[in-house]
Design a protein around this motif. Structure first.
Motif, PDB file in Angstrom:
ATOM      1  N   ALA A 154      67.607  53.083  11.253  1.00 57.37           N
ATOM      2  CA  ALA A 154      67.755  52.660   9.862  1.00 57.37           C
ATOM      3  C   ALA A 154      66.378  52.358   9.265  1.00 57.37           C
ATOM      4  CB  ALA A 154      68.645  51.427   9.780  1.00 57.37           C
ATOM      5  N   THR A 155      66.256  52.542   7.964  1.00 60.19           N
ATOM      6  CA  THR A 155      64.972  52.384   7.282  1.00 60.19           C
ATOM      7  C   THR A 155      64.951  51.090   6.461  1.00 60.19           C
ATOM      8  OG1 THR A 155      65.701  53.538   5.277  1.00 60.19           O
ATOM      9  CG2 THR A 155      64.829  54.895   7.099  1.00 60.19           C
ATOM     10  N   LEU A 156      63.768  50.756   5.968  1.00 63.14           N
ATOM     11  CA  LEU A 156      63.663  49.599   5.081  1.00 63.14           C
ATOM     12  C   LEU A 156      64.394  49.862   3.767  1.00 63.14           C
ATOM     13  CD1 LEU A 156      60.006  48.287   5.580  1.00 63.14           C
ATOM     14  CD2 LEU A 156      62.120  47.585   6.703  1.00 63.14           C
ATOM     15  N   ASP A 157      64.500  51.108   3.359  1.00 61.27           N
ATOM     16  CA  ASP A 157      65.308  51.447   2.182  1.00 61.27           C
ATOM     17  C   ASP A 157      66.772  51.078   2.426  1.00 61.27           C
ATOM     18  OD1 ASP A 157      62.954  52.482   1.250  1.00 61.27           O
ATOM     19  OD2 ASP A 157      63.749  54.462   0.767  1.00 61.27           O
ATOM     20  N   ASP A 158      67.272  51.364   3.640  1.00 62.37           N
ATOM     21  CA  ASP A 158      68.647  51.005   3.985  1.00 62.37           C
ATOM     22  C   ASP A 158      68.839  49.493   3.924  1.00 62.37           C
ATOM     23  OD1 ASP A 158      69.288  53.695   4.517  1.00 62.37           O
ATOM     24  OD2 ASP A 158      68.558  53.513   6.584  1.00 62.37           O
ATOM     25  N   VAL A 159      67.855  48.762   4.430  1.00 64.37           N
ATOM     26  CA  VAL A 159      67.923  47.297   4.410  1.00 64.37           C
ATOM     27  C   VAL A 159      67.934  46.787   2.974  1.00 64.37           C
ATOM     28  CG1 VAL A 159      66.706  45.170   5.040  1.00 64.37           C
ATOM     29  CG2 VAL A 159      66.836  47.069   6.678  1.00 64.37           C
ATOM     30  N   ALA A 160      67.084  47.363   2.127  1.00 64.00           N
ATOM     31  CA  ALA A 160      67.014  46.938   0.722  1.00 64.00           C
ATOM     32  C   ALA A 160      68.349  47.157   0.023  1.00 64.00           C
ATOM     33  CB  ALA A 160      65.897  47.707   0.007  1.00 64.00           C
ATOM     34  N   ARG A 161      68.968  48.312   0.261  1.00 71.75           N
ATOM     35  CA  ARG A 161      70.266  48.580  -0.362  1.00 71.75           C
ATOM     36  C   ARG A 161      71.316  47.572   0.109  1.00 71.75           C
ATOM     37  NH1 ARG A 161      68.662  54.042   0.034  1.00 71.75           N
ATOM     38  NH2 ARG A 161      69.519  54.209   2.144  1.00 71.75           N
ATOM     39  N   GLN A 162      71.316  47.280   1.409  1.00 70.29           N
ATOM     40  CA  GLN A 162      72.282  46.331   1.939  1.00 70.29           C
ATOM     41  C   GLN A 162      72.049  44.929   1.361  1.00 70.29           C
ATOM     42  OE1 GLN A 162      74.797  47.136   3.848  1.00 70.29           O
ATOM     43  NE2 GLN A 162      75.584  45.109   4.377  1.00 70.29           N
ATOM     44  N   ALA A 163      70.784  44.582   1.165  1.00 75.10           N
ATOM     45  CA  ALA A 163      70.440  43.252   0.645  1.00 75.10           C
ATOM     46  C   ALA A 163      70.626  43.151  -0.857  1.00 75.10           C
ATOM     47  CB  ALA A 163      68.998  42.910   1.013  1.00 75.10           C
ATOM     48  N   GLY A 164      70.720  44.287  -1.540  1.00 75.66           N
ATOM     49  CA  GLY A 164      70.846  44.269  -2.988  1.00 75.66           C
ATOM     50  C   GLY A 164      69.554  43.914  -3.689  1.00 75.66           C
ATOM     51  N   VAL A 165      68.421  44.297  -3.083  1.00 79.29           N
ATOM     52  CA  VAL A 165      67.111  44.049  -3.691  1.00 79.29           C
ATOM     53  C   VAL A 165      66.340  45.365  -3.734  1.00 79.29           C
ATOM     54  CG1 VAL A 165      67.038  41.672  -2.847  1.00 79.29           C
ATOM     55  CG2 VAL A 165      65.998  43.490  -1.482  1.00 79.29           C
ATOM     56  N   GLY A 166      65.271  45.382  -4.507  1.00 85.96           N
ATOM     57  CA  GLY A 166      64.426  46.559  -4.553  1.00 85.96           C
ATOM     58  C   GLY A 166      63.639  46.719  -3.265  1.00 85.96           C
ATOM     59  N   VAL A 167      63.325  47.960  -2.921  1.00 89.00           N
ATOM     60  CA  VAL A 167      62.597  48.184  -1.672  1.00 89.00           C
ATOM     61  C   VAL A 167      61.223  47.528  -1.718  1.00 89.00           C
ATOM     62  CG1 VAL A 167      61.570  50.390  -2.356  1.00 89.00           C
ATOM     63  CG2 VAL A 167      62.040  49.923   0.071  1.00 89.00           C
ATOM     64  N   GLY A 168      60.647  47.392  -2.939  1.00 85.83           N
ATOM     65  CA  GLY A 168      59.362  46.707  -3.073  1.00 85.83           C
ATOM     66  C   GLY A 168      59.444  45.255  -2.642  1.00 85.83           C
ATOM     67  N   ARG A 202      61.162  29.124  -3.754  1.00 83.61           N
ATOM     68  CA  ARG A 202      62.571  29.094  -3.348  1.00 83.61           C
ATOM     69  C   ARG A 202      63.197  30.471  -3.487  1.00 83.61           C
ATOM     70  NH1 ARG A 202      62.651  23.831  -5.824  1.00 83.61           N
ATOM     71  NH2 ARG A 202      63.371  24.733  -7.804  1.00 83.61           N
ATOM     72  N   ASP A 203      62.886  31.160  -4.583  1.00 79.96           N
ATOM     73  CA  ASP A 203      63.404  32.517  -4.781  1.00 79.96           C
ATOM     74  C   ASP A 203      62.898  33.451  -3.687  1.00 79.96           C
ATOM     75  OD1 ASP A 203      64.772  31.741  -7.004  1.00 79.96           O
ATOM     76  OD2 ASP A 203      63.297  32.513  -8.444  1.00 79.96           O
ATOM     77  N   ALA A 204      61.629  33.315  -3.337  1.00 80.57           N
ATOM     78  CA  ALA A 204      61.050  34.170  -2.305  1.00 80.57           C
ATOM     79  C   ALA A 204      61.732  33.930  -0.963  1.00 80.57           C
ATOM     80  CB  ALA A 204      59.548  33.912  -2.191  1.00 80.57           C
ATOM     81  N   GLU A 205      62.011  32.660  -0.651  1.00 90.04           N
ATOM     82  CA  GLU A 205      62.671  32.343   0.615  1.00 90.04           C
ATOM     83  C   GLU A 205      64.117  32.841   0.621  1.00 90.04           C
ATOM     84  OE1 GLU A 205      63.347  31.140   4.451  1.00 90.04           O
ATOM     85  OE2 GLU A 205      61.480  31.510   3.348  1.00 90.04           O
ATOM     86  N   ARG A 206      64.784  32.714  -0.536  1.00 89.44           N
ATOM     87  CA  ARG A 206      66.162  33.230  -0.622  1.00 89.44           C
ATOM     88  C   ARG A 206      66.175  34.739  -0.394  1.00 89.44           C
ATOM     89  NH1 ARG A 206      67.143  29.230  -4.721  1.00 89.44           N
ATOM     90  NH2 ARG A 206      66.417  30.676  -6.332  1.00 89.44           N
ATOM     91  N   ARG A 223      67.960  36.754   2.612  1.00 83.93           N
ATOM     92  CA  ARG A 223      68.900  37.833   2.278  1.00 83.93           C
ATOM     93  C   ARG A 223      68.510  39.127   2.980  1.00 83.93           C
ATOM     94  NH1 ARG A 223      69.369  39.210  -3.970  1.00 83.93           N
ATOM     95  NH2 ARG A 223      70.025  37.019  -3.976  1.00 83.93           N
ATOM     96  N   ILE A 224      67.215  39.400   3.027  1.00 91.18           N
ATOM     97  CA  ILE A 224      66.726  40.605   3.706  1.00 91.18           C
ATOM     98  C   ILE A 224      67.018  40.534   5.204  1.00 91.18           C
ATOM     99  CG2 ILE A 224      64.627  41.860   4.360  1.00 91.18           C
ATOM    100  CD1 ILE A 224      63.532  41.015   1.533  1.00 91.18           C
ATOM    101  N   LEU A 225      66.782  39.367   5.814  1.00 90.25           N
ATOM    102  CA  LEU A 225      67.036  39.215   7.248  1.00 90.25           C
ATOM    103  C   LEU A 225      68.519  39.374   7.563  1.00 90.25           C
ATOM    104  CD1 LEU A 225      64.606  36.289   8.142  1.00 90.25           C
ATOM    105  CD2 LEU A 225      64.440  38.659   8.914  1.00 90.25           C
ATOM    106  N   ARG A 226      69.381  38.813   6.716  1.00 83.56           N
ATOM    107  CA  ARG A 226      70.822  38.972   6.942  1.00 83.56           C
ATOM    108  C   ARG A 226      71.225  40.443   6.825  1.00 83.56           C
ATOM    109  NH1 ARG A 226      71.100  34.146   3.885  1.00 83.56           N
ATOM    110  NH2 ARG A 226      71.543  35.341   1.986  1.00 83.56           N
ATOM    111  N   ALA A 227      70.698  41.103   5.803  1.00 83.57           N
ATOM    112  CA  ALA A 227      71.015  42.520   5.617  1.00 83.57           C
ATOM    113  C   ALA A 227      70.487  43.349   6.777  1.00 83.57           C
ATOM    114  CB  ALA A 227      70.414  43.015   4.301  1.00 83.57           C
ATOM    115  N   ALA A 228      69.273  43.046   7.226  1.00 87.19           N
ATOM    116  CA  ALA A 228      68.685  43.781   8.344  1.00 87.19           C
ATOM    117  C   ALA A 228      69.502  43.589   9.610  1.00 87.19           C
ATOM    118  CB  ALA A 228      67.239  43.327   8.567  1.00 87.19           C
ATOM    119  N   THR A 229      70.021  42.378   9.820  1.00 89.97           N
ATOM    120  CA  THR A 229      70.876  42.124  10.985  1.00 89.97           C
ATOM    121  C   THR A 229      72.083  43.044  10.967  1.00 89.97           C
ATOM    122  OG1 THR A 229      70.199  39.811  11.139  1.00 89.97           O
ATOM    123  CG2 THR A 229      72.306  40.393  12.140  1.00 89.97           C
ATOM    124  N   GLU A 230      72.739  43.140   9.812  1.00 90.51           N
ATOM    125  CA  GLU A 230      73.926  43.993   9.690  1.00 90.51           C
ATOM    126  C   GLU A 230      73.567  45.469   9.888  1.00 90.51           C
ATOM    127  OE1 GLU A 230      75.517  43.087   5.865  1.00 90.51           O
ATOM    128  OE2 GLU A 230      75.891  40.975   6.340  1.00 90.51           O
TER     129      GLU A 230
END
Length: 242
Positions: free
Chosen positions: A45-59, A21-25, A29-36
């Motif tokens: 934009a980079t995956l680092d940008d997406v991670a920052r927008q999503a509030g998660v680590g780039v890993g 469930r955490d992985a799916e959440r 969250r990543i997909l929503r951030a990537a959309t924005e």
């Protein structure tokens, strides 16, 4: 009585569901951030940008999506499918002229408000297979929309199906150019273009140059995409050396 091995197995199963469930959440969250990010900033934009927008680590992003190509392909698949569906629905509309105009307006609105989608469809820098598939799906449907309006006599006789994507790209570019001042400015130019598309009484004057062929459209997109990639690389090299 439950053995230790059985207890461990039960514990593992119980612990697995929250993890999933955490992985799916995180994925959503990543997909929503990537959309924005991609909608507003485009595919540079980079995956680092997406991670920052999503509030998660780039890993976390890389565990869900090994590269930007994979993320972009998944993110834009629904939008590409929706454009194909709209074209197919327009073909079934009873009024050929209105069907063509409604599709043109929908396509322009979709791309004017989404920089990432516009870059994807114009340059196919990412998701090449999906974009090629979308074009193959849309080409016969858009051709049918144009042919119906031509047969009805409402569309000028020298209009070509390949005029549609270029008109959409022009309108979307106008929206991007004036986006900070008047993001809907493309609607003004759509109205002007529609007037130019109508068949005039007594015949319309011939257009000064012929429409591009489907092969020339593809060639133009590839060349433009290569130039854009070169500019991005040069800009990064300059920034690195500064």
């Amino acid at each position: 009585m439950t053995s230790r091995a059985e207890g461990d197995a039960v514990g593992d199963c119980r612990g697995e569901r929250p993890l999933r469930r955490d992985a799916e959440r995180n994925r959503q969250r990543i997909l929503r951030a990537a959309t924005e990010v991609f909608t507003q900033r485009g595919l540079d934009a980079t995956l680092d940008d997406v991670a920052r927008q999503a509030g998660v680590g780039v890993g976390t992003v890389y565990r869900r999506f090994p590269d930007k190509e994979t993320l972009v392909a998944e993110l834009f698949q629904d939008r590409i499918d929706a454009m194909v569906a709209v074209a197919e629905q327009a073909c079934a509309a009873p009024d050929p002229w209105q069907a063509l105009i409604s599709y043109l307006e929908h396509a322009a609105a979709s791309m004017a408000g989404d920089l990432g989608l516009r870059q994807l469809m114009m340059f196919a820098t990412y998701g090449k297979d999906r974009v090629a598939y979308a074009r193959e799906q849309m080409r016969p449907v858009v051709s049918k929309l144009v042919e119906r309006a031509l047969a009805e006599g409402t569309l000028r006789h020298d209009f070509s199906p390949t005029d549609i994507p270029l008109i959409v790209f022009m309108l979307a570019s106008a929206g991007e150019y004036a986006g900070s001042v008047q993001p809907d400015i493309w609607r003004r130019y759509l109205a002007l273009i529609i007037d130019g598309m109508r068949a005039a009484r007594g015949g319309s004057p011939e257009l000064p140059v012929p429409a591009l062929s489907p092969g020339e459209i593809e060639q133009s997109m590839r060349a433009h995409g290569q130039r854009s990639s070169t500019r991005r690389l040069n800009a990064r090299a300059f920034a690195f050396s500064s």
